[in-house]
Write an enzyme that holds these catalytic residues in place. Structure first.
Site, PDB file in Angstrom:
ATOM      1  N   LYS A 128       0.672  -0.997  -0.008  1.00 27.62           N
ATOM      2  CA  LYS A 128       0.070  -0.069   0.005  1.00 27.62           C
ATOM      3  C   LYS A 128       0.653   1.263   0.221  1.00 27.62           C
ATOM      4  O   LYS A 128       0.692   2.257  -0.660  1.00 27.62           O
ATOM      5  CB  LYS A 128      -0.697  -0.160   1.474  1.00 27.62           C
ATOM      6  N   LYS A 138       1.732  11.938   4.801  1.00 32.22           N
ATOM      7  CA  LYS A 138       1.834  10.841   5.956  1.00 32.22           C
ATOM      8  C   LYS A 138       2.206   9.439   5.306  1.00 32.22           C
ATOM      9  O   LYS A 138       3.098   8.813   5.645  1.00 32.22           O
ATOM     10  CB  LYS A 138       0.606  10.454   6.803  1.00 32.22           C
TER      11      LYS A 138
END
Length: 299
Positions: free
Chosen positions: A174, A242
């Site tokens: 991911k 992030k």
């Protein structure tokens, strides 16, 4: 009614939409969230609100966790009243975007219980979680991935499923995916801003670049919104910062010099510092428009 019972801990944009889709598919769904409005929306849709995350997991064959960051995930699993407990027997699908070392901590904690866990982050936005067209990237024990209950839930939520490997591989994939995607988008937004500076019509830029070898999924999903100057967050600049930051941290831990990824992270940090952090990632175009007389998408 589907025989597999499902639970969702974290009923935000992604988790709440996944819960609704599972209800639409005939699952009995338990859920919990710290926010009263999220619990209320889930209950109004037909979900069963549990008193805690552990109560959700205790009553579910498969329990999804969809949470904002690594620290929260670690606390929900291993903190006081956490999900990793000898009384809980379920298959966890950890669908947040978190650092692989956190995955390892959580997996080790679950190993001491009767439960199983797969790291199963997904790609796609809230609309994909609502209509069951996510892409699942799964790490963990292959036998657990192939088990009936896990497949019931994963197949209901995902149009595509990919088994990435052992525990942590799903979350690593991911981060790699998001880094590539966000890097593609940065270059695309810089490019269309240059096109606008040169005087090429924004709609023409979209029509040509969107059908040429330069296109990407990130460009195709964001450029129509940029043309409408619609920057309401689906996936925010701060979330991009992030996620790419986690990928850079992963590279550092492997002593891998991530030159381009580090630059992508710095540019998203700059976009956040310039006040675009809570806007959709397409808002990075504003960084490249500052010297333009006309903005992309405006006459």
């Amino acid at each position: 009614m589907v025989e597999t019972t499902a639970g969702v801990v974290g009923l935000g944009k992604m988790g709440g939409n996944m819960a609704k889709h599972l209800l639409d598919e005939g699952f009995e769904v338990y859920g919990h969230d710290l926010q009263p409005e999220a619990r209320e929306a889930f209950a109004d849709y037909g979900g069963i609100v549990a008193d805690s995350g552990r109560d959700v997991a205790s009553q579910s064959d498969v329990t999804i966790t969809s949470l904002p960051n690594s620290d929260i995930v670690k606390g929900v699993y291993t903190g006081e009243g956490g999900l990793a407990h000898e009384s809980v027997e379920t298959t966890f699908l950890e669908m947040s975007t978190i650092a692989p070392p956190t995955t390892e901590v959580v997996a080790d904690a679950i190993e001491e219980t009767p439960a199983e866990i797969l790291d199963a982050p997904i790609t796609g936005g809230p609309e994909n979680s609502r209509d069951g067209t996510l892409t699942g990237l799964v790490g963990g024990k292959e036998a657990v991935f192939e088990s009936e209950h896990a497949q019931d839930v994963l197949q209901a939520l995902c149009a595509e499923l990919h088994y990435a490997g052992s525990s942590g591989a799903g979350h690593a994939m991911k981060l790699l995916n998001n880094t590539m995607s966000m890097g593609n988008l940065l270059l695309a937004m810089e490019t269309v801003a240059l096109g606008a500076r040169y005087g090429i019509d924004s709609e023409r830029l979209w029509d040509i670049l969107g059908n040429a070898s330069a296109t990407s999924v990130a460009f195709e999903s964001r450029m129509p919104r940029v043309l409408e100057r619609d920057f309401e967050a689906g996936f925010s600049v701060d979330f991009a910062r992030k996620d790419v930051g986690l990928a850079v941290d992963m590279a550092d831990s492997e002593d891998f010099p991530m030159v381009m990824g580090s630059l992508v992270h710095r540019l998203y940090t700059r976009a956040s510092d310039e006040g675009f952090g809570e806007e959709d990632v397409g808002a990075v175009v504003k960084m490249f428009e500052q010297e333009l007389e006309d903005r992309v998408g405006e006459e």
